[in-house]
Design a protein around this motif. Structure first.
Motif, short mmCIF file in Angstrom:
data_model
loop_
_atom_site.label_atom_id
_atom_site.label_comp_id
_atom_site.label_asym_id
_atom_site.label_seq_id
_atom_site.Cartn_x
_atom_site.Cartn_y
_atom_site.Cartn_z
N THR A 1 0.83 -1.20 0.00
CA THR A 1 0.00 0.00 0.00
C THR A 1 0.85 1.24 0.00
OG1 THR A 1 -0.07 -0.05 2.40
CG2 THR A 1 -1.81 -1.23 1.25
N GLN B 1 -0.89 -2.22 12.74
CA GLN B 1 -1.63 -3.10 11.84
C GLN B 1 -0.84 -4.36 11.48
OE1 GLN B 1 -2.69 -1.28 8.11
NE2 GLN B 1 -3.87 -3.04 7.42
N GLN C 1 1.22 9.81 12.43
CA GLN C 1 0.08 9.02 12.89
C GLN C 1 -0.18 7.84 11.97
OE1 GLN C 1 -1.68 9.47 15.80
NE2 GLN C 1 -2.53 7.47 15.24
N GLU C 2 -0.06 8.06 10.67
CA GLU C 2 -0.22 6.96 9.73
C GLU C 2 0.86 5.90 9.94
OE1 GLU C 2 -0.35 8.53 5.80
OE2 GLU C 2 -2.34 9.44 6.03
N PRO D 1 3.22 5.55 4.56
CA PRO D 1 2.67 6.51 5.52
C PRO D 1 3.22 7.90 5.25
CG PRO D 1 3.37 4.53 6.64
CD PRO D 1 3.89 4.42 5.26
N ARG D 2 2.32 8.88 5.28
CA ARG D 2 2.75 10.25 5.01
C ARG D 2 2.89 11.07 6.28
NH1 ARG D 2 -0.95 9.00 1.11
NH2 ARG D 2 -2.62 9.97 2.30
N THR D 3 2.25 10.63 7.33
CA THR D 3 2.34 11.36 8.60
C THR D 3 2.76 10.40 9.69
OG1 THR D 3 0.05 10.91 9.20
CG2 THR D 3 0.47 12.89 7.86
N ASP E 1 -0.10 3.86 12.93
CA ASP E 1 -1.22 2.97 12.59
C ASP E 1 -0.74 1.77 11.79
OD1 ASP E 1 -2.93 4.70 13.86
OD2 ASP E 1 -3.58 5.74 12.01
N ARG E 2 0.20 2.01 10.90
CA ARG E 2 0.71 0.89 10.09
C ARG E 2 1.48 -0.12 10.93
NH1 ARG E 2 -0.39 -2.27 6.03
NH2 ARG E 2 1.49 -3.10 4.98
#
Length: 471
Positions: A2, A17, A9-10, A5-7, A13-14
């Motif tokens: 995918t 996950q 927080q992302e 992550p750009r931030t 989250d990854r």
């Protein structure tokens, strides 16, 4: 793989996950520090991937396990959701029903302004049958009202007023009639039902627009223009024998069903005939007091009221077949026949008198077959040797007033002219002057020469005692 992550927080989250080790492996592959999946045989990174997959499945199982152990909370949540959905649907149903109710009410009000759909128990069955016989109505020259609105407009009332006047109620707080009794000439009392102004106006409309346009039998003299008790008596002047019958309870014996049938015979639709018949009939009533309120309770069936302006014309029209049958029978036996309201008169002379018994029997039979009853106590056979009267007119040699009656009337006029009208009376009226004026006019109608003298004497009495002459 995918998008990266750009931030921050992302990124977090990854990691949550896929797991820390698998995320590091992805980054190493991305930056070229480790070969991509499938490029290296027996790649050690496959173990990391398998461990990550297993960990995710374990996490899912732990989540499901927590939910299963928290069944009560789950049920509360489901109940809350169902309750909210139920309330939403109830509100929608309530709003929809209210809209439908308002629409029905508006439609009903609209129909009430244009139609009459119910007029009471037992009389409303045909109000939905509105097809008239136009050809028959046209042949009689009668108005072919297509709607109740047209009928009401022709009578000068609204549809609501027409419904109010025609409605058949077993009990009501008001009555459309004023009832009182007047003495009969032959003794006893006669019940008069005088319609209230609005109903009287409608009944006059029915008389003028419908009833007066239908041709009557030529033998009829009562309640008919250009006819009178004198015209009824004149055909029997000089007859050797006169037979007179009286119909018992004439108007009360003419029922609502017969009146409705009469209007149907003209060509009117069932609905129109029902309304017209209800407007022209009424039941006997008895006043009953309940909780301080007086109710008019109907007793018996509806019939023609004596006092309505439409009743005489209706009775004459309903008796057309009776008149045809009696006239045919009388002519066959050489008799003359006339009818004035409920008074039937036959006369003959010479050899035809041998048929008197047949006249008596067949008249009774025909009258009964036509739905009426003869008052046997008032049946009279008058021979020429004695005074013969037809509807109050002496007919022995010419239309005249009974000698005894004239003698008493002249005596009354003499006393009034001599001493004044105080304490004097004539007939049943309390107004002596009006009474003598009316009887003098009656005498003048029967016998103009005698009546003129009596009218002159009445005029002197009125001038002497301050009453202006009648026009």
């Amino acid at each position: 793989m995918t998008d990266q992550p750009r931030t921050r927080q992302e990124l977090y989250d990854r990691i949550r996950q896929v797991g820390r080790e698998e995320f590091i492996l992805e980054e190493m592959i991305r930056y070229g520090f480790w070969p991509a999946q499938g490029e290296m045989p027996e790649d050690p990174a496959d173990e990391i991937r398998q461990r990550g997959e297993i960990q995710r499945e374990l996490n899912q199982l732990r989540y499901q396990n927590r939910n299963l152990h928290n069944e009560q909370a789950l049920r509360k949540q489901m109940l809350k959701e169902r309750l909210a959905e139920s309330r939403r649907k109830q509100q929608e149903t309530k709003e929809r029903r209210e809209r439908e109710r308002q629409e029905r009410a508006a439609a009903w009000q609209q129909r009430k302004q244009q139609e009459i759909l119910f007029l009471g128990e037992g009389v409303s069955g045909g109000l939905n049958q509105t097809e008239a016989n136009r050809e028959r109505l046209q042949s009689y020259g009668l108005p072919a009202w297509e709607t109740v609105e047209q009928m009401a407009a022709a009578m000068g009332v609204s549809v609501g007023e027409l419904r109010f006047l025609a409605f058949s109620r077993p009990a009501a707080k008001i009555s459309h009639y004023i009832r009182f009794k007047i003495p009969k000439k032959t003794g006893g009392e006669r019940l008069i039902s005088a319609p209230m102004p609005r109903l009287k106006k409608v009944q006059h409309g029915i008389l003028d627009r419908i009833l007066s346009k239908i041709e009557l039998h030529d033998a009829v003299h009562g309640f008919r223009r250009t006819r009178s008790i004198v015209s009824n008596a004149r055909p029997h002047v000089g007859a050797e024998a006169i037979v007179n019958f009286d119909l018992k309870d004439f108007f009360p014996s003419i029922s609502y069903q017969r009146v409705k049938g009469l209007f149907r015979s003209f060509g009117y639709a069932e609905a129109t005939a029902t309304i017209l018949a209800l407007l022209c009939t009424q039941p006997e009533i008895e006043e009953v007091q309940l909780d301080g309120q007086i109710y008019c309770v109907a007793i018996g069936n509806r019939h023609l009221p004596q006092g309505s302006p439409a009743s005489p014309a209706i009775s004459n029209l309903l008796c057309r077949r009776l008149d045809r049958r009696l006239m045919g029978m009388a002519t066959g036996f050489g008799f003359t026949y006339t009818r004035y309201a409920d008074d039937l008169t036959f006369s003959a002379s010479g050899e035809n008198l041998r048929h008197i018994c047949r006249i008596l029997r067949r008249t009774e039979s025909i009258v009964a077959h036509e739905g009426f009853t003869i008052n046997a106590e008032k049946t009279r056979i008058m021979r020429k040797q004695r005074q013969q009267e037809v509807t109050g007119v002496v007919v022995n040699s010419q239309p005249n007033i009974a000698k005894e009656t004239l003698k008493r009337f002249r005596a009354t006029l003499y006393q009034m002219e001599k001493d004044g009208p105080e304490g004097k009376h004539w007939g049943n009226s309390t107004d002596a002057i009006a009474s003598i004026q009316g009887f003098a006019n009656f005498v003048a109608m029967v016998n103009p020469s005698k009546g003129a003298k009596l009218q002159a004497q009445v005029k002197r009495i009125k001038e002497k005692y301050g009453r202006k002459s009648a026009p």
